[in-house]
Each structure stands twice: as C-alpha cells, then as structure tokens.
Write an enzyme that holds these catalytic residues in place. Structure first.
Site, PDB file in Angstrom:
ATOM      1  N   ASN A  76      35.768  42.900  38.180  1.00  0.00           N
ATOM      2  CA  ASN A  76      36.225  41.526  38.366  1.00  0.00           C
ATOM      3  C   ASN A  76      37.478  41.200  37.547  1.00  0.00           C
ATOM      4  O   ASN A  76      38.308  40.408  37.975  1.00  0.00           O
ATOM      5  CB  ASN A  76      35.092  40.569  37.982  1.00  0.00           C
ATOM      6  CG  ASN A  76      35.583  39.165  37.715  1.00  0.00           C
ATOM      7  OD1 ASN A  76      35.964  38.439  38.628  1.00  0.00           O
ATOM      8  ND2 ASN A  76      35.593  38.770  36.442  1.00  0.00           N
ATOM      9  N   TYR A 140      51.811  41.753  41.126  1.00  0.00           N
ATOM     10  CA  TYR A 140      50.390  41.494  41.360  1.00  0.00           C
ATOM     11  C   TYR A 140      49.939  42.109  42.684  1.00  0.00           C
ATOM     12  O   TYR A 140      48.909  42.796  42.754  1.00  0.00           O
ATOM     13  CB  TYR A 140      50.129  39.990  41.362  1.00  0.00           C
ATOM     14  CG  TYR A 140      48.682  39.608  41.571  1.00  0.00           C
ATOM     15  CD1 TYR A 140      47.710  39.932  40.629  1.00  0.00           C
ATOM     16  CD2 TYR A 140      48.278  38.913  42.715  1.00  0.00           C
ATOM     17  CE1 TYR A 140      46.379  39.586  40.814  1.00  0.00           C
ATOM     18  CE2 TYR A 140      46.959  38.559  42.910  1.00  0.00           C
ATOM     19  CZ  TYR A 140      46.007  38.893  41.961  1.00  0.00           C
ATOM     20  OH  TYR A 140      44.693  38.551  42.154  1.00  0.00           O
ATOM     21  N   LYS A 144      47.185  45.101  43.539  1.00  0.00           N
ATOM     22  CA  LYS A 144      46.025  44.877  44.393  1.00  0.00           C
ATOM     23  C   LYS A 144      46.042  45.793  45.625  1.00  0.00           C
ATOM     24  O   LYS A 144      44.975  46.197  46.115  1.00  0.00           O
ATOM     25  CB  LYS A 144      45.950  43.404  44.808  1.00  0.00           C
ATOM     26  CG  LYS A 144      45.590  42.465  43.653  1.00  0.00           C
ATOM     27  CD  LYS A 144      44.228  42.823  43.043  1.00  0.00           C
ATOM     28  CE  LYS A 144      43.781  41.824  41.996  1.00  0.00           C
ATOM     29  NZ  LYS A 144      42.438  42.124  41.449  1.00  0.00           N
TER      30      LYS A 144
END
Length: 233
Positions: A76, A140, A144
């Site tokens: 997470n 970012y 991802k």
C-alpha cells in the site's frame, strides 16, 4: 479462518484503514511503517519497521520476523511528486522509483518463501496513473506502470507455486495523498466526490476472501462522479 496479512504503510490513510478492517475480522496484521511511533493506535499483531527508501534494509527486517507462512501482503505504501518532467530532479526520480517499485520488489522477494508455503496472495495498490499518464504525472506514473509490470511478471512466475497476484487501481479516494496530489497540481479537491478509504479497503479485503479457484488479476475502483484533476484557471 484467521489469516496473517502484512500491510505496508499502515501508519495512516488507507494502510491504517486496512489494518483496522483486517483486525476487526480476526486476521493477524503485520503492520509496516518507517517508525514505531507511526503505528501508535494501529491494531496489529506484529510490526515491521524499516524505511522503503532503503531497500537494502528489507531482507534483515523480514528475516527478524521469522515467518514460516504468510497468507498475504498488501503493498500500500507509496509517494507521489507532481510536476513537469522539465522540473523534476534526478533525486526525485530516484526516490519515487525506489519507494514505489524497488522496495516492493525487494520486500516481495524476501517474503516469497513464506508466501509460497501458504499459497498466499500479493496485492499491489496501484493507481489510475498506472494505466494512463497525463501532464505532470511523469515520475509517479512511470513508477506505477513499473509496478504493474512487476505484478504481471510475478503472477506469471509464481502461478505454479499457487500464489495469486492482484493489482488494484483506485482512483480519486479521500486520503492525505490525494489532497497533496491536487495541491501540487493546483486542482480542486472535493471529498464528497471521492471514494472513502473504508470503501477502498473493503474492496481490497474482499479480494482476500475470493475462493481458491479464482484469481482477480486486476481491479479498478473509482467513485460514481469523480472530480477530474484539472489545474485551476
């Protein structure tokens, strides 16, 4: 039956909510944070303390747990820096990729023997940015997209060992990170148009309940009426 689940970034936001929901249903939670104080008030059976910015510390931290079996790990924790590629420094890129990709990869590697023993479940909390990237999402989104590739490779490699691997792509949910992202982007934020952390956590916990003959490879979650991320005029 009670399960043992490791949650990274359990000190706040979605991670804390996951720890609360898993504990409430009787699971044993191994809560990760970069400091012991961050886990104050977080329900957990055991703790795993190390900084994701230092992946070299992962192996020793995991070995100290002495895990023989682990039913699941929920990756997470993560960070997001928003800005044009022209303005993002090498240090920022290295930090983002280390925390969002390299550390989860190394943690997974260290946990594999225990996960294999339990025929466990690995859940990667990804992002809509892991599917498509827009302006100012460079570092970012790259991290991802790489996390998605990590999950896909792991799934293919570990199928013979009975592991299940799921990527979850939540969008626009009410956390400090979402507020920070929108502040960095100069965009409006309306929590009433975002999914709650409780709903996202419930969706993830539900994945851990799927029958053994079912694998949910990917799950996309978003609110019914999300507020687009657009710079203020």
């Amino acid at each position: 039956m009670s399960k043992t689940i490791l949650v990274t970034g359990a000190g706040r936001g979605l991670g804390r909510t996951l720890a609360e929901q898993l504990s409430a249903r009787g699971d044993k939670v191994i809560a990760h944070a970069r400091s012991e104080s961050a886990l104050d008030g977080v329900p957990h059976d055991r703790k795993l303390v190390f900084d994701l910015a230092d992946p070299a510390s992962v192996a020793d931290a995991v070995a100290a747990l002495g895990l023989e079996q682990l039913d699941g790990v929920i990756h997470n924790a993560g960070i997001a820096h928003i800005g044009a590629i022209a303005d993002q420094s090498l240090e920022l890129w290295e930090q983002t990729l280390t925390i969002n990709v390299t550390a989860p990869a190394e943690l997974t590697r260290a946990l594999l023997p225990a996960l294999r023993a339990a025929r466990g479940h690995v859940v990667f909390v990804n992002s809509g940015a892991g599917i498509s990237a827009g302006p100012k999402w460079g570092s970012y989104a790259a991290s991802k997209h790489a996390l998605r590739a990590l999950a896909d490779s792991l799934r293919a490699e570990e199928q013979p060992n009975g592991l299940r691997v799921t990527s979850v792509y939540p969008s626009h949910f009410a956390t400090d990170m979402q507020r920070s992202v929108r502040e960095q982007y100069g965009a409006e934020y309306d929590p009433s148009r975002a999914t709650s952390p409780e709903s996202i956590a419930a969706s993830i916990v539900g994945l851990l309940n799927t029958p053994e003959d079912v694998v949910v490879n990917e799950l996309r979650v978003e609110p019914p009426n999300p507020l687009p991320i657009r710079e203020r005029p």
